[in-house]
Each structure stands twice: as C-alpha cells, then as structure tokens.
Design a protein around this motif. Structure first.
Motif, PDB file in Angstrom:
ATOM      1  N   VAL B  10       0.831  -1.199   0.000  1.00 58.05           N
ATOM      2  CA  VAL B  10       0.000   0.000   0.000  1.00 58.05           C
ATOM      3  C   VAL B  10       0.872   1.257   0.000  1.00 58.05           C
ATOM      4  O   VAL B  10       0.417   2.337  -0.366  1.00 58.05           O
ATOM      5  CB  VAL B  10      -0.951  -0.031   1.227  1.00 58.05           C
ATOM      6  N   GLY B  11       2.170   1.094   0.362  1.00 56.82           N
ATOM      7  CA  GLY B  11       3.114   2.207   0.331  1.00 56.82           C
ATOM      8  C   GLY B  11       2.864   3.214   1.443  1.00 56.82           C
ATOM      9  O   GLY B  11       1.961   3.040   2.268  1.00 56.82           O
ATOM     10  N   PRO B  12       3.669   4.288   1.450  1.00 51.32           N
ATOM     11  CA  PRO B  12       3.537   5.279   2.530  1.00 51.32           C
ATOM     12  C   PRO B  12       2.509   6.376   2.259  1.00 51.32           C
ATOM     13  O   PRO B  12       2.210   7.166   3.147  1.00 51.32           O
ATOM     14  CB  PRO B  12       4.941   5.886   2.591  1.00 51.32           C
ATOM     15  N   PHE B  13       1.977   6.423   1.048  1.00 50.41           N
ATOM     16  CA  PHE B  13       1.232   7.626   0.641  1.00 50.41           C
ATOM     17  C   PHE B  13      -0.256   7.381   0.384  1.00 50.41           C
ATOM     18  O   PHE B  13      -0.889   8.102  -0.380  1.00 50.41           O
ATOM     19  CB  PHE B  13       1.862   8.226  -0.629  1.00 50.41           C
ATOM     20  N   PHE B  14      -0.818   6.361   1.040  1.00 47.55           N
ATOM     21  CA  PHE B  14      -2.214   6.015   0.737  1.00 47.55           C
ATOM     22  C   PHE B  14      -3.226   6.914   1.430  1.00 47.55           C
ATOM     23  O   PHE B  14      -4.390   6.954   1.041  1.00 47.55           O
ATOM     24  CB  PHE B  14      -2.497   4.565   1.141  1.00 47.55           C
ATOM     25  N   ALA B  15      -2.820   7.639   2.484  1.00 51.71           N
ATOM     26  CA  ALA B  15      -3.808   8.260   3.371  1.00 51.71           C
ATOM     27  C   ALA B  15      -4.744   9.214   2.634  1.00 51.71           C
ATOM     28  O   ALA B  15      -5.946   9.232   2.891  1.00 51.71           O
ATOM     29  CB  ALA B  15      -3.111   8.981   4.520  1.00 51.71           C
ATOM     30  N   TYR B  16      -4.220   9.989   1.701  1.00 48.91           N
ATOM     31  CA  TYR B  16      -5.088  10.973   1.053  1.00 48.91           C
ATOM     32  C   TYR B  16      -6.144  10.326   0.167  1.00 48.91           C
ATOM     33  O   TYR B  16      -7.128  10.961  -0.215  1.00 48.91           O
ATOM     34  CB  TYR B  16      -4.256  12.008   0.269  1.00 48.91           C
ATOM     35  N   ALA B  17      -5.942   9.039  -0.139  1.00 47.70           N
ATOM     36  CA  ALA B  17      -6.935   8.329  -0.949  1.00 47.70           C
ATOM     37  C   ALA B  17      -7.846   7.433  -0.105  1.00 47.70           C
ATOM     38  O   ALA B  17      -9.036   7.359  -0.338  1.00 47.70           O
ATOM     39  CB  ALA B  17      -6.232   7.478  -2.008  1.00 47.70           C
ATOM     40  N   GLY B  24      -9.627  16.789   3.682  1.00 47.04           N
ATOM     41  CA  GLY B  24     -10.875  17.449   3.337  1.00 47.04           C
ATOM     42  C   GLY B  24     -11.739  16.662   2.377  1.00 47.04           C
ATOM     43  O   GLY B  24     -12.593  17.231   1.689  1.00 47.04           O
ATOM     44  N   ARG B  25     -11.523  15.373   2.321  1.00 45.89           N
ATOM     45  CA  ARG B  25     -12.310  14.551   1.402  1.00 45.89           C
ATOM     46  C   ARG B  25     -13.008  13.441   2.174  1.00 45.89           C
ATOM     47  O   ARG B  25     -12.529  13.006   3.210  1.00 45.89           O
ATOM     48  CB  ARG B  25     -11.404  13.921   0.348  1.00 45.89           C
ATOM     49  N   GLN B  26     -14.092  12.985   1.613  1.00 46.47           N
ATOM     50  CA  GLN B  26     -14.863  11.928   2.232  1.00 46.47           C
ATOM     51  C   GLN B  26     -14.325  10.567   1.783  1.00 46.47           C
ATOM     52  O   GLN B  26     -14.229  10.289   0.595  1.00 46.47           O
ATOM     53  CB  GLN B  26     -16.318  12.078   1.780  1.00 46.47           C
ATOM     54  N   GLY B  27     -13.984   9.721   2.757  1.00 47.07           N
ATOM     55  CA  GLY B  27     -13.581   8.365   2.413  1.00 47.07           C
ATOM     56  C   GLY B  27     -14.782   7.459   2.272  1.00 47.07           C
ATOM     57  O   GLY B  27     -15.918   7.861   2.523  1.00 47.07           O
ATOM     58  N   ILE B  28     -14.554   6.229   1.874  1.00 46.23           N
ATOM     59  CA  ILE B  28     -15.674   5.300   1.718  1.00 46.23           C
ATOM     60  C   ILE B  28     -16.077   4.698   3.052  1.00 46.23           C
ATOM     61  O   ILE B  28     -17.161   4.139   3.175  1.00 46.23           O
ATOM     62  CB  ILE B  28     -15.335   4.181   0.724  1.00 46.23           C
ATOM     63  N   ALA B  29     -15.215   4.782   4.052  1.00 44.68           N
ATOM     64  CA  ALA B  29     -15.534   4.261   5.380  1.00 44.68           C
ATOM     65  C   ALA B  29     -14.530   4.844   6.359  1.00 44.68           C
ATOM     66  O   ALA B  29     -13.390   5.112   6.001  1.00 44.68           O
ATOM     67  CB  ALA B  29     -15.455   2.738   5.406  1.00 44.68           C
ATOM     68  N   GLY B  30     -14.958   5.028   7.587  1.00 45.83           N
ATOM     69  CA  GLY B  30     -14.061   5.540   8.618  1.00 45.83           C
ATOM     70  C   GLY B  30     -14.006   4.588   9.790  1.00 45.83           C
ATOM     71  O   GLY B  30     -14.357   3.405   9.656  1.00 45.83           O
ATOM     72  N   ASN B  31     -13.578   5.123  10.939  1.00 42.97           N
ATOM     73  CA  ASN B  31     -13.432   4.242  12.095  1.00 42.97           C
ATOM     74  C   ASN B  31     -14.566   4.375  13.111  1.00 42.97           C
ATOM     75  O   ASN B  31     -14.554   3.697  14.129  1.00 42.97           O
ATOM     76  CB  ASN B  31     -12.073   4.429  12.758  1.00 42.97           C
ATOM     77  N   VAL B  32     -15.536   5.232  12.826  1.00 44.44           N
ATOM     78  CA  VAL B  32     -16.745   5.265  13.659  1.00 44.44           C
ATOM     79  C   VAL B  32     -17.803   4.475  12.902  1.00 44.44           C
ATOM     80  O   VAL B  32     -18.357   4.933  11.902  1.00 44.44           O
ATOM     81  CB  VAL B  32     -17.202   6.708  13.932  1.00 44.44           C
TER      82      VAL B  32
END
Lengths: 236, 198
Positions: B10-17, B24-32
């Motif tokens: 997954v590499g070091p740079f996945f967080a923004y995706a 400032g972007r909506q992910g497909i799922a979070g931790n709540v």
C-alpha cells in the motif's frame, strides 16, 4: 447451512512473500511465524459492498475531480480493464480506489518531500465501481517516477496504486499497476518482490491503440484477477 | 485459468486516498462504525501496530469487517434470513495509524456467527493489516477477553497454539460506561500476532 463455494487460497507462487530484504522496510515488518491456515467461514466469504450511488461521477476522472483553475499538467491517459476472478468470471459492482503521484512524480501526501512540484489541479486519487461486465475506466495523467530512500539512487517505476474489494474479505487486494517498457521495473525491489516473471507481467498494463482516443489521450488496458471460488457449493 | 494479480504494498502515501478526511475529502468508510441507532453494545477497540524492533508503525492501515450485534453479516452470501440485518451498520471500518502507531474503532460488539459444521464461533472482528514494508496484507482476528466460554470452544482459536492464542484476544476494561478492548498488532518478534492464511 449451505454456503456458496469457498475461495481458492492465495497463490503464493504469484503473491509476494512478507520478507523480501531487497525492499528494506520488509525486514522489520514481516511476520516471522508461519501463517496459520484456517478454514473459511461466513467471516471470510462475506465482505463490504459499496454502491455506485456513494461515488460521485467525477471520481473516476482524476483530470477533473480536483481541478481548481485548469487541467493538471501531464500526459493524459485512459486506464481501463476488466476485474475478473480466477475462473475468468467478471466481478461486477465492486469498488476500485486508485491513487498516484502527479506527472512530476510527487504525491500530495504530506509526508512526500520529493523536490518536485505539486500540481494545484491534481489530487491524485479516484474511485469507481465496476459495471455489470466487471469493467472499469479511469482518466488521469501518467504518473512520474520518483526517488525513494530504499538504497542509493533508488527510483520507483511509474505506477498507479489500486485497491479492490471483490465479493468478500478474502478477495481483498491492494496492488500497483505498472506501465509497459519501463526500464526501472527490473531494478525495483517492490516490483521484484513478486518472483514469478509471469506473475510480474500481470502487474503491467498493455498500451492499446484501440482505447487511445484521437487528439485526446493514450489508452492502457489492465485486467485484474481476484481469487475465485472453487467449483462446487459446500455444506458448512 | 487466469492467474491471480499479485499484491503490492500500500506504500507510505495512501492516506489521502483511503483515509482522506484530513485532506478534506470523504472516504468510503471511517473508524466510527456505530451510529446512535445501531443495535448492540457500543465498544471501542484500540491498539498499536508495532514492528520487529518494538517501534510503532505510523503508516499502517487497519481494516475491519464484522457481523452486527445479532451476528449477521451484511452481505448477500450470509444466507440466514432469521438473523436480522441492522440497516445502520455496514460492519466495515478503516483506520490509519498515528505517529505512535495507534488505531481505533468505535463499533458494536459482534454477535456469534456459525463456523464450519455450524459450530458456533466466538464473537470476533476480522482484520486486514496493510503497511509500507508489507508486500501483501496480513489477516488476523480480534476476539474479546470477556467471552471466555465462547472463546474456549471457538474452532479458529483452537487451531492456534495455546501459547500464541492470547495475541488474538483483546483485553477489556471499562471506560465511562463503555468497554474498551485493547488489541495490539505485533507484526514481528516477541508476542508476534497470529496471522492467518484464509
């Protein structure tokens, strides 16, 4: 209770090992104990599903999904293909997420300190859901190569990160798509974490003049193969 | 038969995706994962991802998949129509790790789901761990320390050497009326977490 058939195992001839010392970060992050083989249950043959409704139409076009005052710089490309399973059966309605460096080889990620410019019109992430035939299509710019600290003069080949779910938690796959003819591939420790040359080749897209659109964008085709089910349903 | 596409890191740079809220972007799922209307006992699961030197892994991605409080997976291949689906609960969560390697989820305790031969499995959360330095993800499971009876007859736990079984069990402690389960993921070395070939 009758379950649909279980999934074939991860093929460790095709899949990379955890420990691959040429890729230095694996040395302390690879389990030393053998994996414990378990029978699949409902817990493994089910998994999350994401509907196309939840994803805006612009998400699959990285040249427009973050545009501020113009188009991103770089070689415009189309990346398309079919997600299928090992039985050759298309995997419809499954989420694909991608992320990549910009044309200069710089990620927008705050940890990326490569001395190359960010592009105000390029975020570098997109997602889409495969159609009824398992097909997907992204529009983006070709990512640049970039240096990393693995060894002296280490450069990553051009690549796009792909994340797929498939129908179950067992079919989860995170991988990278590479471009044909890239001279950095044979000397890249991550690419070469996969040892089998045929499996390596499955990570490399094909250039396609048929997908290429005149006066607009080069086309690449990359099919993705997820774990497939064994032939027969099993009594759980 | 087409061969499997190989995994890559997954590499070091996945967080923004993949966990893009900080961008400032909506992910497909979070931790709540649990909302106000979700059925069941709300719990918190937290822990650290730790490398072979005992150092935190600050760039890991932890994904979880679980049944709802009634023990039903929200998925077409869960055939048990007599066990209710909870429309407020997908069962999937994602958490990155912070500078100390910490991740957490707010969810509900899953109910029991059957395993092979309908043998009951103890409540558990399925986990996939991704990180820079991992060419492919690792699967594990979180079990719960306060489910001793169910754990004792769980077919998967019983597959594992007794000496290592504890790595799969989250310690429980009450915090402000909720139970918090601590589950560290040790990728290598002393107390290495059991990972599964599923």
């Amino acid at each position: 209770m009758t379950l649909n058939a279980f999934y074939r195992p991860r093929d460790w001839e095709s899949q990379p090992p955890y420990l691959h010392p040429d890729y230095a970060s694996t040395v302390l992050r690879s389990p030393k104990q053998d994996l414990v083989k378990i029978d699949q249950t409902l817990s493994e043959v089910t998994g999350p599903h994401f509907s196309a409704d939840a994803i805006g139409p612009l998400h699959a076009d990285l040249t427009t999904n973050a545009a501020v005052n113009g188009e991103p710089i770089g070689e415009r490309i189309i990346v398309t293909g079919t997600v299928m399973d090992e039985n050759g059966k298309p995997v419809p309605d499954t989420l694909i997420e991608i992320w990549q460096a910009n044309a200069c080889g710089r990620y927008i990620h705050e940890v990326d300190q490569h001395d190359a410019p960010l592009d105000p019109n390029f975020f570098g992430a997109g997602r889409c859901v495969t159609d009824a035939d398992g097909r997907y299509r992204f529009v983006t710019v070709k990512p640049g190569a970039y240096p990393w600290k693995n060894h002296h003069n280490a450069w990553r080949p051009n690549h796009i990160h792909f994340s797929l779910f498939g129908p179950s938690f067992a079919t989860r796959l995170v991988t990278q798509m590479y471009f044909p003819g890239d001279p950095l591939q044979p000397i890249d420790p991550i690419f070469n974490g996969v040892r089998d040359p045929e499996a390596q080749a499955r990570m490399v897209a094909d250039f396609s003049i048929d997908i290429t659109e005149p006066e607009w964008a080069l086309g690449y085709v990359w099919d993705i193969v997820l774990r497939g089910r064994d032939a027969t349903p099993m009594e759980s | 038969m087409p061969g499997q596409t190989p995994s890559q890191t997954v590499g070091p740079f996945f967080a923004y995706a993949l966990t893009p809220e900080l961008y400032g972007r909506q992910g497909i799922a979070g931790n709540v994962m649990a909302g106000d209307d979700t059925q069941g006992d709300v719990i918190r699961v937290e822990g650290r991802v730790i490398d072979g030197d005992g150092q935190p892994v600050p760039d890991a991605l932890v994904e979880v998949w679980q049944a709802n409080a009634a023990g039903r997976y929200r998925h077409a291949d869960d055939p048990r129509d007599d066990v209710p689906v909870d429309g407020t609960f997908t069962g999937f969560g994602r958490s990155g790790t912070d500078a100390d390697g910490r991740f957490w989820f707010e969810t509900v305790k899953p109910g029991r789901v059957p395993g092979r031969g309908n043998a009951p499995q103890a409540p558990h959360i399925n986990v996939a761990v991704f990180a820079r330095g991992m060419l492919t993800h690792a699967y594990t499971r979180i079990y719960f320390a306060d489910e001793q009876e169910a754990n004792a007859i769980d077919p998967v736990l019983n597959t594992v050497d007794e000496a290592r079984r504890g790595t799969l069990i989250g310690d429980a402690r009450p915090v402000h009326g909720r139970t918090v389960y601590c589950f560290d993921i040790r990728l290598q070395g002393d107390g290495e977490t059991v990972f599964f070939d599923v």
